[in-house]
Design a protein around this motif. Structure first.
Motif, PDB file in Angstrom:
ATOM      1  N   ASP A  48       8.346  20.758 -13.205  1.00 45.83           N
ATOM      2  CA  ASP A  48       6.771  19.862 -13.777  1.00 45.83           C
ATOM      3  C   ASP A  48       6.931  18.511 -12.644  1.00 45.83           C
ATOM      4  OD1 ASP A  48       6.447  21.033 -15.256  1.00 45.83           O
ATOM      5  OD2 ASP A  48       7.001  19.846 -16.848  1.00 45.83           O
ATOM      6  N   ALA A  49       7.937  17.911 -12.264  1.00 44.87           N
ATOM      7  CA  ALA A  49       7.954  16.565 -10.997  1.00 44.87           C
ATOM      8  C   ALA A  49       8.116  16.781  -9.742  1.00 44.87           C
ATOM      9  CB  ALA A  49       9.764  16.362 -10.490  1.00 44.87           C
ATOM     10  N   LEU A  50       7.962  18.128  -9.594  1.00 47.44           N
ATOM     11  CA  LEU A  50       7.518  18.810  -8.184  1.00 47.44           C
ATOM     12  C   LEU A  50       6.285  19.174  -7.890  1.00 47.44           C
ATOM     13  CD1 LEU A  50      10.331  20.967  -7.125  1.00 47.44           C
ATOM     14  CD2 LEU A  50      10.578  18.795  -6.507  1.00 47.44           C
ATOM     15  N   ARG A  51       5.920  19.661  -9.211  1.00 48.41           N
ATOM     16  CA  ARG A  51       4.284  19.896  -9.103  1.00 48.41           C
ATOM     17  C   ARG A  51       3.360  18.453  -8.832  1.00 48.41           C
ATOM     18  NH1 ARG A  51       0.195  23.555 -11.913  1.00 48.41           N
ATOM     19  NH2 ARG A  51      -1.362  22.048 -12.724  1.00 48.41           N
ATOM     20  N   GLY A  52       3.867  17.551  -9.501  1.00 49.25           N
ATOM     21  CA  GLY A  52       3.272  15.993  -9.677  1.00 49.25           C
ATOM     22  C   GLY A  52       3.343  15.172  -8.989  1.00 49.25           C
ATOM     23  N   ALA A  53       4.692  16.191  -8.145  1.00 51.16           N
ATOM     24  CA  ALA A  53       4.509  15.186  -6.693  1.00 51.16           C
ATOM     25  C   ALA A  53       3.983  15.317  -5.561  1.00 51.16           C
ATOM     26  CB  ALA A  53       6.244  15.445  -6.475  1.00 51.16           C
ATOM     27  N   GLY A  54       3.605  17.143  -5.417  1.00 54.47           N
ATOM     28  CA  GLY A  54       2.794  17.994  -4.901  1.00 54.47           C
ATOM     29  C   GLY A  54       1.625  17.663  -5.340  1.00 54.47           C
ATOM     30  N   ILE A  77       0.636  -1.014  -0.183  1.00 53.77           N
ATOM     31  CA  ILE A  77       0.045  -0.148   0.055  1.00 53.77           C
ATOM     32  C   ILE A  77       1.032   1.164   0.028  1.00 53.77           C
ATOM     33  CG2 ILE A  77      -1.379   1.348   1.055  1.00 53.77           C
ATOM     34  CD1 ILE A  77      -2.879  -1.846   2.385  1.00 53.77           C
ATOM     35  N   ALA A  78       1.789   1.245   1.655  1.00 54.69           N
ATOM     36  CA  ALA A  78       2.707   2.488   0.777  1.00 54.69           C
ATOM     37  C   ALA A  78       3.810   2.629  -0.377  1.00 54.69           C
ATOM     38  CB  ALA A  78       3.764   2.290   2.480  1.00 54.69           C
ATOM     39  N   ASN A  79       4.073   1.431  -0.821  1.00 55.16           N
ATOM     40  CA  ASN A  79       4.953   1.367  -2.429  1.00 55.16           C
ATOM     41  C   ASN A  79       3.948   2.565  -3.221  1.00 55.16           C
ATOM     42  OD1 ASN A  79       7.263   0.938  -1.188  1.00 55.16           O
ATOM     43  ND2 ASN A  79       7.045  -1.380  -2.324  1.00 55.16           N
ATOM     44  N   LYS A  80       3.004   1.721  -3.253  1.00 52.15           N
ATOM     45  CA  LYS A  80       2.025   2.379  -4.020  1.00 52.15           C
ATOM     46  C   LYS A  80       1.692   4.190  -4.377  1.00 52.15           C
ATOM     47  CE  LYS A  80      -2.989   2.806  -3.826  1.00 52.15           C
ATOM     48  NZ  LYS A  80      -4.414   2.279  -3.322  1.00 52.15           N
ATOM     49  N   TYR A  81       2.037   4.548  -3.168  1.00 51.10           N
ATOM     50  CA  TYR A  81       1.959   6.367  -3.380  1.00 51.10           C
ATOM     51  C   TYR A  81       3.307   6.649  -3.743  1.00 51.10           C
ATOM     52  CZ  TYR A  81      -3.118   6.557  -2.095  1.00 51.10           C
ATOM     53  OH  TYR A  81      -4.659   6.620  -1.142  1.00 51.10           O
ATOM     54  N   ILE A  82       3.795   5.832  -2.915  1.00 52.28           N
ATOM     55  CA  ILE A  82       5.708   6.336  -2.798  1.00 52.28           C
ATOM     56  C   ILE A  82       5.965   5.911  -4.052  1.00 52.28           C
ATOM     57  CG2 ILE A  82       8.185   5.779  -2.008  1.00 52.28           C
ATOM     58  CD1 ILE A  82       6.893   4.829   0.856  1.00 52.28           C
ATOM     59  N   VAL A  83       5.659   5.361  -4.892  1.00 51.14           N
ATOM     60  CA  VAL A  83       6.139   5.314  -6.694  1.00 51.14           C
ATOM     61  C   VAL A  83       5.852   5.907  -7.655  1.00 51.14           C
ATOM     62  CG1 VAL A  83       5.307   3.729  -8.876  1.00 51.14           C
ATOM     63  CG2 VAL A  83       6.391   2.322  -6.545  1.00 51.14           C
ATOM     64  N   LEU A  84       3.745   6.407  -7.073  1.00 53.02           N
ATOM     65  CA  LEU A  84       3.671   7.759  -7.837  1.00 53.02           C
ATOM     66  C   LEU A  84       4.337   8.895  -7.745  1.00 53.02           C
ATOM     67  CD1 LEU A  84      -0.439   6.340  -7.604  1.00 53.02           C
ATOM     68  CD2 LEU A  84       1.205   5.742  -9.518  1.00 53.02           C
ATOM     69  N   VAL A  85       4.799   9.225  -6.704  1.00 51.36           N
ATOM     70  CA  VAL A  85       5.661  10.384  -5.689  1.00 51.36           C
ATOM     71  C   VAL A  85       6.491  10.555  -6.844  1.00 51.36           C
ATOM     72  CG1 VAL A  85       6.259  11.713  -4.366  1.00 51.36           C
ATOM     73  CG2 VAL A  85       4.066  10.564  -3.891  1.00 51.36           C
ATOM     74  N   LEU A  86       7.639   9.800  -6.353  1.00 55.04           N
ATOM     75  CA  LEU A  86       9.200   9.187  -6.948  1.00 55.04           C
ATOM     76  C   LEU A  86       8.867   9.340  -8.615  1.00 55.04           C
ATOM     77  CD1 LEU A  86      10.815   6.715  -4.463  1.00 55.04           C
ATOM     78  CD2 LEU A  86      10.875   9.398  -4.727  1.00 55.04           C
ATOM     79  N   LEU A  87       7.406   8.229  -9.363  1.00 58.80           N
ATOM     80  CA  LEU A  87       7.621   8.683 -10.641  1.00 58.80           C
ATOM     81  C   LEU A  87       6.790   9.787 -11.762  1.00 58.80           C
ATOM     82  CD1 LEU A  87       5.703   4.968 -10.914  1.00 58.80           C
ATOM     83  CD2 LEU A  87       8.357   5.814 -12.066  1.00 58.80           C
ATOM     84  N   SER A  88       7.400  11.180 -10.716  1.00 57.46           N
ATOM     85  CA  SER A  88       6.645  11.895 -11.270  1.00 57.46           C
ATOM     86  C   SER A  88       7.412  12.453 -12.845  1.00 57.46           C
ATOM     87  CB  SER A  88       6.276  13.491 -10.136  1.00 57.46           C
ATOM     88  OG  SER A  88       5.496  12.808  -9.558  1.00 57.46           O
ATOM     89  N   PRO A  89       8.530  12.763 -12.790  1.00 60.46           N
ATOM     90  CA  PRO A  89       9.209  13.134 -13.506  1.00 60.46           C
ATOM     91  C   PRO A  89       8.724  12.450 -15.013  1.00 60.46           C
ATOM     92  CG  PRO A  89      10.468  12.881 -11.356  1.00 60.46           C
ATOM     93  CD  PRO A  89       9.585  12.212 -11.322  1.00 60.46           C
ATOM     94  N   LEU A  90       8.835  10.628 -14.770  1.00 58.69           N
ATOM     95  CA  LEU A  90       9.106  10.316 -15.747  1.00 58.69           C
ATOM     96  C   LEU A  90       7.532  10.074 -16.436  1.00 58.69           C
ATOM     97  CD1 LEU A  90       9.707   7.199 -17.639  1.00 58.69           C
ATOM     98  CD2 LEU A  90       8.564   5.814 -16.034  1.00 58.69           C
ATOM     99  N   LEU A  91       6.407   9.814 -15.006  1.00 59.32           N
ATOM    100  CA  LEU A  91       5.474  10.223 -15.893  1.00 59.32           C
ATOM    101  C   LEU A  91       4.822  11.169 -16.677  1.00 59.32           C
ATOM    102  CD1 LEU A  91       2.752   8.875 -13.571  1.00 59.32           C
ATOM    103  CD2 LEU A  91       4.074   7.635 -15.362  1.00 59.32           C
TER     104      LEU A  91
END
Length: 273
Positions: free
Chosen positions: A144-150, A104-118
């Motif tokens: 863009d990555a910071l905004r996506g992570a935010g 569960i935690a990885n799901k959100y962590i991955v989405l945050v860290l994947l912001s540059p790729l996405l």
């Protein structure tokens, strides 16, 4: 009818995303989330292995059935067997529970860290479709990555808040449980879709408030995209591998289709005038 048409556009974009990614040399993007997820899972298990073992030992000692040392009677043998079996079962259950929490935690962590790729996947999709080049710029990529992570963190907090409220109401009024389950699914779908559509709106230089309005104007597409994202994310490993990239590419496809339709309507009106 607008909601249904937008929902079809969102679902169609998501379903066509895999073929689009494969045809345009973007399939390597599927490997990045897997590698990141495996790395985070390994680190999580490594950090939690000691505390989990210590907790297991303490609970086992508390629940241990006393056995007289050197005793050979059948009852002592049975008690010793149950002690050993309980320790094995407890260790398995604890590791399973830790694994589920990490999932569960990885799901959100991955989405945050994947912001540059996405953000890049969304941008590359638009480049291919309309031929517009977005010159690479480290400063813009970081923004863009910071905004996506935010946005991902904001949506995670809002989703958790809505989830707590819905479950609190469900505890007070148990009869609404089936409605709550459906509602929770669509709450997650909305916030998943929001995150992926925002990559497109950020390139339009929309502020977060403007992006929220743009998302709500095409809520059918957002919820459809997020629903497929939500369903696919529930498949272990494969969900993390495919869902984020497909959702980002699918969102870009849906937005561009909508913009082309709006442009065609404006052109027809101009010709009519």
């Amino acid at each position: 009818m607008g909601f249904v048409r937008d929902a079809w556009s969102g679902a169609d974009g998501f379903l066509k995303a895999f073929g689009f990614v494969r045809r345009n040399g973007m399939a390597w993007m599927f490997l990045v989330p897997v590698l990141l997820w495996v790395l985070l899972a390994y680190l999580g298990y490594s950090l939690l292995e000691g505390p989990v073992e210590a907790f297991n030992d303490r609970v086992a000692a508390y629940l241990d059935i006393p056995v007289e040392e050197g005793s050979t009677d059948p009852w002592s043998a049975i008690k010793a067997f149950f002690n050993d079996a309980r320790e094995v079962i407890m260790a398995f259950v604890l590791k399973l529970a830790v694994g589920y929490l990490l999932f569960i935690a990885n799901k959100y962590i991955v989405l945050v860290l994947l912001s540059p790729l996405l953000a890049y996947a969304s941008e590359r999709t638009e480049e291919i479709l309309i031929g517009k080049r977005f010159p690479f710029n480290w400063g813009r990529l970081i923004r863009d990555a910071l905004r996506g992570a935010g946005i991902a963190l904001r949506n995670a907090l809002l989703e958790i808040t809505f989830t707590v409220v819905i479950w609190a109401l469900t505890l007070l009024i148990p009869i609404i449980t089936p409605i709550s389950v459906v509602l929770l699914f669509f709450v997650s779908a909305y916030f998943y879709g929001f995150s992926t559509f925002d990559y497109v709106f950020e390139r339009r230089r929309m502020r977060i408030g403007e992006s929220v309005r743009a998302v709500n104007e095409r809520i059918g597409a957002v919820v459809a995209n997020g629903s497929l994202f939500n369903v696919l994310m529930k498949v272990p490993l494969l969900g993390v591998m495919f869902a984020p990239v497909l959702a980002s590419v699918g969102a870009a496809l849906a937005v561009l289709v909508k913009e082309n339709e709006q442009l065609a309507v404006r052109n027809r009106r101009s010709e009519a005038e």
